[in-house]
Design an enzyme around this catalytic site. Structure first.
Site, mmCIF file in Angstrom:
data_model
loop_
_atom_site.group_PDB
_atom_site.id
_atom_site.type_symbol
_atom_site.label_atom_id
_atom_site.label_comp_id
_atom_site.label_asym_id
_atom_site.label_seq_id
_atom_site.Cartn_x
_atom_site.Cartn_y
_atom_site.Cartn_z
ATOM 1 N N SER A 236 0.897 -1.245 -0.247
ATOM 2 C CA SER A 236 -0.139 0.016 0.028
ATOM 3 C C SER A 236 0.892 1.099 -0.019
ATOM 4 O O SER A 236 2.044 1.266 0.092
ATOM 5 C CB SER A 236 -0.939 0.051 1.393
ATOM 6 N N LYS A 237 0.228 2.419 0.020
ATOM 7 C CA LYS A 237 0.964 3.660 -0.307
ATOM 8 C C LYS A 237 2.003 3.724 1.002
ATOM 9 O O LYS A 237 2.954 4.467 0.517
ATOM 10 C CB LYS A 237 -0.060 4.926 -0.249
ATOM 11 N N ARG A 238 1.722 3.365 2.020
ATOM 12 C CA ARG A 238 2.613 3.519 3.187
ATOM 13 C C ARG A 238 4.083 2.689 2.790
ATOM 14 O O ARG A 238 5.083 2.932 3.428
ATOM 15 C CB ARG A 238 2.254 3.269 4.432
#
Length: 463
Positions: A236-238
């Site tokens: 995911s984005k993180r």
RNA sequence: GUCCCCAUCGUCUAGUGGCCUAGGACGCCGGCCUCUCACGCCGGUAACAGGGGUUCAAAUCCCCUUGGGGACGCCA
């Protein structure tokens, strides 16, 4: 039967790494079998889908070189979806339901409380309702038995029908739901192999129920495991960059990303490097891995540096312009093409390459000299040598690597010097920094005039 | 909570019952090369989650445990 595969992203975001990989696998499978690869934009979520994202996805597909034979927009196919819904209702395979979302939510809570899987309890199944405001159409799913299919990568996957509920086919606003639309589209487009992410296995059983209710042939399914971040959680984005186009901006070559993605979850013996043609030739569903894989930027970087070495200087020069121009540089392609080979063995990304070659793109008078380097290397002991070397170089007519080497060899011989002694000072004088490509090649590329100017400037700086 | 799926070096993986004292690649460490940094070359480190079976023989088959992932929407 000819193979038909599809990639069906929803334009609620950019094309991400995971999507790109399933797109690649679908593409490869179609190409390998001389089949057809379809791109279907699933833009039925009016709230979150945007035309910009659709364009972004199309662009990313193009950059990756994943060409498709046909392009569809799911939102333009609602009449077809509706036909199939009508058919199911007419045949008693689906029914109208008047339960409100709140009521259904309550049913779920109750099921949960009893330790069961949350689901709709089938209250309107036998009510024989007709259309009406707020009403949805649900599939009349079997109450008993089990539904199973043989997944091309995971093998047989079964689920008890009790676990499934009467899923909604048509929303109260009249639009078809995902599961219905997917089935109808895959069916009407003649998809033979559905290759998609692992997160869809559960949907598969529901979709098979729809195929069966429709009396339609069921395609083959291949569920590819998810891509995980370094912490083993779904990517995911993180975890950093997700968008394919961000990789482009970071200076990756599309063939490097493609090669990396292909090897992430798929393998062909011990081979690591694959051209697109080889991928098409060697790809197979059975060599897909069953377990999720962790995205490793280091390995991607390695592949990228490999492809940078393999690429032509012309192509790299062209691509480099995109990184250089925003920085205010606008070198000629001819000049860039001379610089590029010096960096091909060194750079891991185009961006890095562009940054490292800045000193080639400035004139002597505007070159930045690293103060520490100047202090450390442009010492009183070496200045006279640089001075004399400059004079020797000035007499050169053919300013080439070989000739330069000869001049230096002679000078070092005469003065009983090791090249080591003057190499770093010379480097600092020419580049302003302590790191650069080889000095002779650097000088040749810079050209006589520029080399003389830089030496001059360095000598002035040192005094 | 319920269901589904998965499990080999840190990471990507080879391995489809004997060829495995487990192979390759990235990374990491060391060496060589060398005008800096890289490249390249050579070498090294490091794994079959645990426990039961089945079998003459198991990383490979079965079961359990543990761990991980995914799914349970009028999102896709």
């Amino acid at each position: 039967m000819t193979v038909v595969t599809r990639f069906a992203p929803s334009p609620t975001g950019y094309l991400h790494i995971g999507g790109a990989r399933t797109a690649l696998f679908s593409y490869l499978w179609a190409r390998k079998n001389q089949g057809k690869f379809i791109l279907r934009i699933e833009d039925t979520d009016q709230e979150r889908s945007t035309p910009e994202m659709t364009q972004a996805i199309l662009k990313a597909m193009e950059w990756l070189g994943l060409e498709y034979e046909e392009l569809y927009f799911q939102s333009k196919r609602q009449e077809i979806h509706q036909e199939y819904i009508d058919k199911l209702v007419a045949e008693g395979k689906a029914y109208w339901c008047e339960c409100s979302p709140e009521e259904v939510e309550q049913m779920r809570q109750e099921a949960m409380a009893k330790g069961l899987k949350p689901k709709y309890n089938g209250r309107c199944r036998e009510k024989n309702l007709g259309p009406g405001p707020g009403r949805v159409v649900r599939l009349k799913a079997p109450l008993e038995g089990e539904t199973s299919f043989v997944d091309l990568v995971k093998g047989k996957i079964s689920v008890q029908n009790q676990e499934l509920d009467d899923l909604i086919l048509r929303r109260s606003d009249g639009t078809p739901t995902y599961n219905l639309a997917v089935v109808v589209d895959d069916l009407t487009m003649g998809i033979t192999h559905v290759i998609r992410g692992d997160d869809h296995v559960n949907n598969t059983h529901r979709q098979i129920l729809i195929y069966k209710a429709l009396n339609a042939p069921i395609p083959q399914f291949a569920h590819v495991p998810m891509i995980l971040g370094p912490d083993k959680k779904k990517l995911s984005k993180r975890h950093g960059a997700l968008s394919v186009m961000v990789y482009k901006e970071m200076g990756f070559l599309p063939e490097a990303l493609l090669n990396y993605l292909a090897r992430l979850g798929w393998s062909y013996k011990d081979q690591e490097i694959f051209s697109k043609a080889e991928l098409i030739e060697k790809f197979s569903l059975e060599n897909l891995s069953k377990s999720p894989s962790v995205f490793d930027t280091e390995k991607l970087l390695w592949l990228n540096s490999h492809y940078i070495k393999e690429s032509s200087r012309q192509r790299l020069a062209q691509l480099l312009l995109e990184f250089l121009q925003p920085e205010g540089f606008n070198p000629s392609l001819a000049y860039l093409e001379k610089i590029v080979p010096l960096y091909q063995p060194r750079a891991k990304t185009l961006k890095e390459m562009a940054e490292q070659m800045h000193f080639f793109l400035k004139e002597a008078k505007e070159l930045d000299y690293d103060a520490k380097a100047v202090e450390k290397f442009l010492t009183p002991e070496v200045i006279p040598h640089l001075q004399k070397i400059r004079e020797k170089i000035a007499t050169l007519t053919n300013f080439e690597q070989k000739a330069l080497e000869n001049i230096f060899a002679a000078y070092l011989e005469e003065n009983q010097l090791k090249f080591k002694v003057i190499a770093q000072p010379l480097r600092v004088a020419l580049t302003g920094q302590t790191v650069s490509p080889g000095l002779f090649e650097t000088m040749e590329v810079l050209g006589k005039e520029e080399v003389l100017n830089r030496l001059q400037r360095a000598l002035e700086l040192a005094t």
